[in-house]
Design an enzyme around this catalytic site. Structure first.
Site, PDB file in Angstrom:
ATOM      1  N   GLU A  74       0.820  -1.224   0.035  1.00 41.27           N
ATOM      2  CA  GLU A  74       0.020  -0.026   0.091  1.00 41.27           C
ATOM      3  C   GLU A  74       0.690   1.334  -0.115  1.00 41.27           C
ATOM      4  O   GLU A  74       0.743   2.267   0.942  1.00 41.27           O
ATOM      5  CB  GLU A  74      -1.016   0.074   1.221  1.00 41.27           C
ATOM      6  N   GLU A 113      -6.760  -7.666  -0.582  1.00 41.04           N
ATOM      7  CA  GLU A 113      -7.270  -7.621   0.715  1.00 41.04           C
ATOM      8  C   GLU A 113      -8.747  -7.361   0.911  1.00 41.04           C
ATOM      9  O   GLU A 113      -8.917  -5.968   0.516  1.00 41.04           O
ATOM     10  CB  GLU A 113      -6.768  -6.853   1.922  1.00 41.04           C
TER      11      GLU A 113
HETATM   12  C1  GAL Z   1      -4.405  -2.702   5.082  1.00 47.53           C
HETATM   13  C2  GAL Z   1      -3.284  -3.264   5.245  1.00 47.53           C
HETATM   14  C3  GAL Z   1      -3.056  -4.607   6.165  1.00 47.53           C
HETATM   15  C4  GAL Z   1      -3.939  -4.236   7.081  1.00 47.53           C
HETATM   16  C5  GAL Z   1      -5.357  -3.884   6.916  1.00 47.53           C
HETATM   17  C6  GAL Z   1      -5.987  -3.803   7.992  1.00 47.53           C
HETATM   18  O1  GAL Z   1      -4.451  -1.266   4.773  1.00 47.53           O
HETATM   19  O2  GAL Z   1      -2.454  -3.335   3.978  1.00 47.53           O
HETATM   20  O3  GAL Z   1      -1.656  -4.682   6.306  1.00 47.53           O
HETATM   21  O4  GAL Z   1      -3.309  -3.471   8.055  1.00 47.53           O
HETATM   22  O5  GAL Z   1      -5.084  -2.749   6.230  1.00 47.53           O
HETATM   23  O6  GAL Z   1      -7.454  -3.440   7.636  1.00 47.53           O
END
Ligand code: GAL
Length: 637
Positions: free
Chosen positions: A144, A321
């Site tokens: 990110e 994710e």
């Molecule tokens: C994202 C990040 C992950 C985790 C997640 C939690 O932004 O890439 O590592 O922190 O958020 O929601």
């Protein structure tokens, strides 16, 4: 290509004895992908040049033995303490001059060349070791870029490289730039800001009042290119050792760097979708919508990013994710309405995703994200999302492959314009992202599928309409391409309002060949003073005064809001509400097959299927079917 599921996993968080069972359960859940490694620098390289691969070898082997494919992340978002001690000035510096130090993540400045060398070192070591590993089927660079406001850094390293970059922008004799050319382009005669040498140029923070917008905008362009260069350094190393595709996981509404340019060096675009976190944190929805969609997320925000990343990935994109339950980081963190994890997953597939990976496999009982759900609870019992993922697995069995069709509408998204708007917004709350997103929502409320287009697009055939709102600098060849196509285009407000150096051009904007329309005055307005448009809708926040042009398409009681520039092109002089935008789309492109969507219901066509999504908490009727709350309807076309 088959649609697949995956998960984010941190073997280093769990006893090794648990890995095989985890892998087995992942395989049973029908997962294809497991992303690992992206925060494990300290475990990979505990001390400088001393690598410990044993645990990672065994983790990859265990996952691979269960039939899973590994996405291996480079760990550069979490430099360990030894790296930071070696490079005490590697941290980013915020606008107030504070160092953004060690203790969480993303604690680095993209411009720091010593840190970049450390990154090259660890990425090279990983690529050499795993580049030909049969289980490593994809890569992720860093994590990110830009999350936690980490693109812009006011460090000494950034300042020095900015000066060098400016020399390249204004080339002169030998290695030195042409400082007079910079002074002229920026208008530095104003307030006696002329420089005698590039080394006199500082960063545009800590000034008494606002700095020169041309200076700030140049710095924003530079900062974006630093991210592109940082990513490219990793990609070059990985490619030398591996043929597996390389992705990066972008974050929602992070616009500080040009994702299209980073994407040009990658094979797959992916993004991290947290619909409930976003609704509270970055959609910009009003209180009523935040209440109505608290457990579902905004009906358009995810879709917008799906369409954006389909463009960034030139067709190849994933969710790296996917939110599985309550997250830990938004102002409020509710549970998704039952069914929403399934809906979000199918919505991504409907927009062409090849893979949807859930974050994360098991909820962590320690450290920063204890309050973040996973597919499993900390005690390894299946959490709510596990069942919804299993349902998608079963539904995928008879689903067709990924098939995207060209949408009827294109919307241009230009990162450079986003920086320009933020440099010189001219009114509280005026944001380019917000304007483009409003147009996107209007299309979707008309039941239209949308393609997001990069500002480098020059070919528009096949679109019934192309919308180019707020693109403050429009290169001449884009104007020519829009005029040469037989697609209807909607421009404005602020489209072509600045030249490449952030000056108001003469003839006045939009300087459209063959039209005498000029924007003669601009004003921003209080949000509680919208101006009604005759026949329905409002213009709010921003309204330009225009002179000339052809037929007036929409107007207030005393001023035009939308005016024809030529037979295909309409200029919109203000920021409309949804009703105004919807009226305009239907007026400008009457051939579009629009359908007015019920509240919170959205539709999306692929090449082979039509999908309906119910973002509300009540059942609705669509095409003779009852769609339950959080329901998905999938029809073969
Ligand atoms: C994202 C990040 C992950 C985790 C997640 C939690 O932004 O890439 O590592 O922190 O958020 O929601």
């Amino acid at each position: 290509m088959k649609r697949t599921l995956g998960v984010c996993y941190y073997p280093e968080h769990w006893p090794e004895a648990q890995w095989a069972e985890d892998a087995q359960r992942m395989a049973e859940l029908g997962l294809t992908w497991v992303r690992i490694g992206e925060f494990a620098w300290k475990r990979m390289e505990p001390r400088e040049g001393e690598y410990d691969w044993g645990w990672l070898d065994r983790a990859i082997e265990t996952l691979g033995a269960a039939g899973l494919k590994v996405v291996l992340g480079t760990p550069t978002a979490t430099p360990p303490k030894w790296v930071c001690k070696k490079h005490p000035d590697m941290f980013a510096v915020d606008e107030q001059g504070h160092v953004r130090g060690y203790g969480s993540r993303r604690h680095y400045c993209f411009s720091h060349q010593g840190f970049l060398e450390e990154c090259r070192g660890v990425v090279r070591a990983i690529a050499e070791r795993y580049g030909r590993n049969p289980h490593v089927a994809a890569w992720q660079t860093d994590n990110e870029y830009g999350c936690h406001d980490t693109v812009i850094s006011y460090s000494d390293a950034a300042r020095d490289r900015f000066r060098g970059w400016l020399r390249g922008q204004f080339p002169g004799q030998g290695n030195d730039g042409d400082i007079d050319a910079l002074n002229a382009a920026w208008g530095n005669v104003f307030w006696s800001m002329d420089y005698d040498d590039f080394d006199e140029i500082g960063l545009p923070n800590l000034t008494v009042t606002e700095p020169n917008p041309a200076h700030v905008h140049a710095f924003r362009r530079f900062a974006s290119e630093e991210v592109v260069a940082f990513n490219r350094a990793q990609v070059e190393i990985i490619r030398a050792h591996s043929d597996a595709p390389i992705a990066h996981n972008y974050m929602g509404r992070v616009t500080e760097f040009d994702h299209f340019k980073v994407g040009d060096d990658l094979d797959i675009a992916s993004w991290d979708s947290y619909p409930l976190g976003f609704l509270e944190d970055r959609v910009g929805a009003d209180a009523a919508d935040q209440r109505a969609y608290a457990r579902q997320g905004d009906p358009d925000f995810q879709a917008f990013h799906h369409d954006l990343y389909r463009a960034v990935g030139k067709g190849r994109w994933w969710i790296m994710e996917q939110q599985p339950g309550p997250v830990n980081w938004a102002p409020y963190n509710p549970s998704p309405l039952p069914g929403m994890v399934r809906l979000w997953t199918w919505e991504a597939f409907a927009h062409g995703a090849e893979a949807v990976c859930y974050f994360r496999w098991r909820q962590a009982p320690f450290a920063q994200e204890q309050m973040h759900a996973g597919l499993l609870r900390p005690d390894s019992v299946a959490a709510e999302a596990f069942g919804e993922a299993a349902q998608v697995r079963d539904e995928l069995a008879d689903a067709p492959d990924v098939a995207s069709a060209q949408a009827p509408v294109g919307i241009v998204f230009d990162y450079d314009a986003d920086w320009a708007w933020s440099v010189q917004s001219h009114g509280a709350g005026l944001s380019y992202f917000g304007l483009v997103f409003d147009w996107y929502r209007a299309c979707r409320k008309l039941g239209l599928s949308v393609d997001i287009l990069p500002s480098s697009a020059r070919e528009f055939s096949g679109y019934a309409a192309v919308i180019v709102p707020g693109m403050m600098h429009v290169p001449i060849d884009l104007k020519v391409a829009l005029q040469a196509s037989d697609t209807k285009s909607i421009l404005g407000p602020r489209t072509a309002a600045r030249d490449a150096d952030f000056n108001i051009p003469t003839p006045l904007p939009p300087a459209w060949a063959g039209s005498d329309l000029v924007v003669s005055r601009v004003q921003s307005m209080r949000p509680d003073l919208p101006v009604p448009i005759e026949g329905g809708g409002h213009v709010h926040l921003y309204l330009e005064q225009v002179e000339g042009g052809g037929e007036v398409v929409l107007h207030t009681a005393d001023a035009p809001v939308a005016v024809r520039l030529d037979a295909q092109t309409t200029y919109v002089a203000g920021w409309g509400d949804d009703e105004a935008h919807m009226r305009l789309i239907e007026a400008v492109a009457p051939d579009l097959a629009t359908m007015h969507m019920p509240e919170g219901v959205r539709c999306r066509d692929t090449g082979t299927e039509r999908f309906w999504f119910n973002y509300t908490d009540q059942p609705v009727q669509v095409e003779g079917h009852t769609l339950p709350a959080a329901g998905v309807l999938r029809l073969r076309l």
